[in-house]
Design an enzyme around this catalytic site. Structure first.
Site: not given
Ligand code: BG6
Length: 507
Positions: A47, A152, A182, A186, A220, A239, A244, A344
């Site tokens: 947009r 996602k 994702h 990896k 993280e 999340d 994951h 986190k």
């Molecule tokens: C994302 C989450 O899918 O994956 C994030 O929404 C997270 O909150 C991220 O930080 C982590 O991905 P990676 O590849 O950095 O471990």
């Protein structure tokens, strides 16, 4: 690798962060590695008001210097990027999209293959495919393929994920839908398949007879940043865990597939989700711990609490940390606990899987004056320091039979002198090649939601369910120890050391 078929990649959400930070650099890497076809174009849709020139300027700096040195050709790449200002929620824009696509097809000589990437808010995941279908852009007639990649979160719970699957399947077939996770892209995650299924030594040990428990940590060291608004509606369970981390559980726990075909692999992963013992609402307390980060000084810097992050309500009860104990009720894993945690603002950005083997049946040797009980571990480091480490006991030199734990340590970077491809590069290339193995299948996504639904429901129903605070820079709430300590174990501190104050320190 072979060159891929001519196609146009359409990115909805082209002015967003994901497109700029991940998708465009990944596409540029593929382009400079000569993995994209000669006849190839990108059409960004959003947009925000851009034209081709200003959009190229906007994404330009993300591709400068990131290509493969032989094929560094930023201009050649950017010239293939186009932009259409359009509100994807508004039906009236789709005829313009059709016109733009036919112009691009003509100018690149592309007969009719499209990928539509939905890097948009999830509220558009139903709308965009519906309009693309209504305006005949998803029909695969004359042998041209049309694929849709969906980011996602895929649903917010089991019910909404099922509904979304139904809506998508009313306008597309399953093999046109690529649900991205994702983590599956990896390299080190894919290497788990190879480690398990190409080595005779691991497979006989990979079961309840030899494995005591499995630990998966994805921590993280940063907070939610500018994503507070999204994150507060999501939380760590939705999340990271539902997608994951459960994918990691599935890859560690799956049975060997009969071949590496997409369906065979995804069937085996589905069976793992189906075998996870559901935690009933009444059992959540004993099996799940949630936490939220609180203000603290980390390496001399004051880090704010989650509730003070931008976009987060001051009394938010959203979890930024979750630890779950789960069991997989099948013949291979009966009775073996899997401890899975993510958070986190923890001490480090680390994702790793630790396979803890059972001790030897009888204690013969000593370590520092005490009986030495073996604690063999296979540590699969997903990131950083990608590699695999095996811990085992060795004799200490000198008199007697003292034993000490040592590491046999393989680092992925030693295998070849090449950068490990980023997840999005691999996943985009797979979609272009029509390989959905590393994308989540609809039935598996629904099963994964079934695992987390009772936890979410309990938290929603019980406003007093404990939410423990943990200071930024620590490994989460102490109460998470109770999940594992009941068995007289402790969480591993991921391949790193902790200083006395509990703050992560580099070795
Ligand atoms: C994302 C989450 O899918 O994956 C994030 O929404 C997270 O909150 C991220 O930080 C982590 O991905 P990676 O590849 O950095 O471990």
């Amino acid at each position: 690798m072979q060159r891929t078929e001519p196609h146009i990649l359409v990115i909805f959400g082209a002015s967003g962060d994901l497109t700029r930070r991940k998708l465009i650099p990944a596409l540029y890497k593929l382009y400079s590695g000569k993995l994209l076809p000669e006849q190839f174009g990108i059409l960004g849709i959003g947009r925000t008001s851009f034209n081709d020139g200003s959009y190229r300027d906007y994404i330009g700096e993300t591709v400068s210097g990131t290509g493969n040195s032989e094929g560094n050709d930023n201009k050649g790449f950017l010239d293939r990027v186009h932009y259409l200002e359009m509100d994807p929620a508004d039906e009236s824009g789709y005829p313009h999209l059709e016109t733009k696509l036919s112009e691009l097809r003509k100018s690149y000589g592309i007969p009719g293959n499209y990928i539509f990437y939905l890097a948009t808010p999830p509220s558009l995941y139903k709308t965009i495919p519906r309009y693309l279908h209504d305006f005949q852009m998803t029909s695969e007639k004359n042998g041209f393929w049309k694929r849709i990649i969906i980011e996602k979160p895929f649903g917010l719970d089991f019910g909404s994920a099922r509904k979304l699957n139904e809506q998508l399947l009313s306008v597309l077939s399953e093999d046109q839908i690529y649900r991205i996770d994702h983590y599956l892209g990896k390299e080190t995650v894919q290497n788990i398949f190879v480690t398990r299924f190409s080595n005779g030594i691991f497979e006989p040990l990979w079961n309840r007879n030899y494995i005591d428990h499995v630990e998966i940590t994805s921590s993280e060291d940063f907070g939610v940043g500018s994503r507070g608004g999204y994150y507060d509606r999501s939380g760590a369970l939705r999340d990271m865990f539902q997608n994951h981390l459960l994918q990691l559980v599935a890859i560690v726990a799956m049975e060997p597939p009969s071949s590496i075909s997409s369906d065979n692999i995804r069937n085996e992963m589905l069976k793992v989700f189906q075998s996870v013992r559901l935690i009933s609402k009444d059992e959540v307390e004993d099996n799940v711990i949630r936490g939220q980060y609180m203000e603290a000084h980390v390496r001399g810097e004051l880090q704010r609490s989650y509730r003070n992050e931008q976009g987060v309500p001051p009394a938010s009860r959203t979890e930024t940390y979750v630890a779950v104990k789960l069991y997989i009720d099948n013949w291979r894993w009966g009775g073996v606990p899997f401890y899975v945690r993510t958070g986190k603002r923890m001490p480090a950005k680390v994702t790793e899987i630790v396979i803890h083997f059972k001790p030897s049946p009888h204690t013969l040797f000593c370590n520092e004056g005490k009986g030495y009980e073996s604690s063999n571990q296979l540590i699969i480091r997903i990131q950083p320091n990608e590699g695999i480490l095996l811990k085992f006991g060795m004799k200490v030199q000198g008199a007697g039979y003292n034993v000490q734990d040592v590491n046999m340590d393989f680092h992925y970077k030693d295998l070849m002198n090449a950068e490990i491809p980023k997840a999005y590069e691999r996943l985009l290339l797979d979609c272009i090649q029509g390989d959905s193995t590393l994308y989540a299948r609809g039935d598996a996504v629904e099963e994964a939601w079934k695992i987390v639904d009772p936890i979410l429901q309990r938290w929603e129903d019980d406003q007093h369910f404990p939410l423990y605070g943990y200071p930024c820079g620590t490994w989460g709430p102490e109460q998470a120890d109770s999940l594992i300590e009941g068995r007289k174990l402790t969480w591993s501190y991921p391949s790193k050391n902790l200083a006395d104050d509990g703050i992560y320190c580099e070795l």
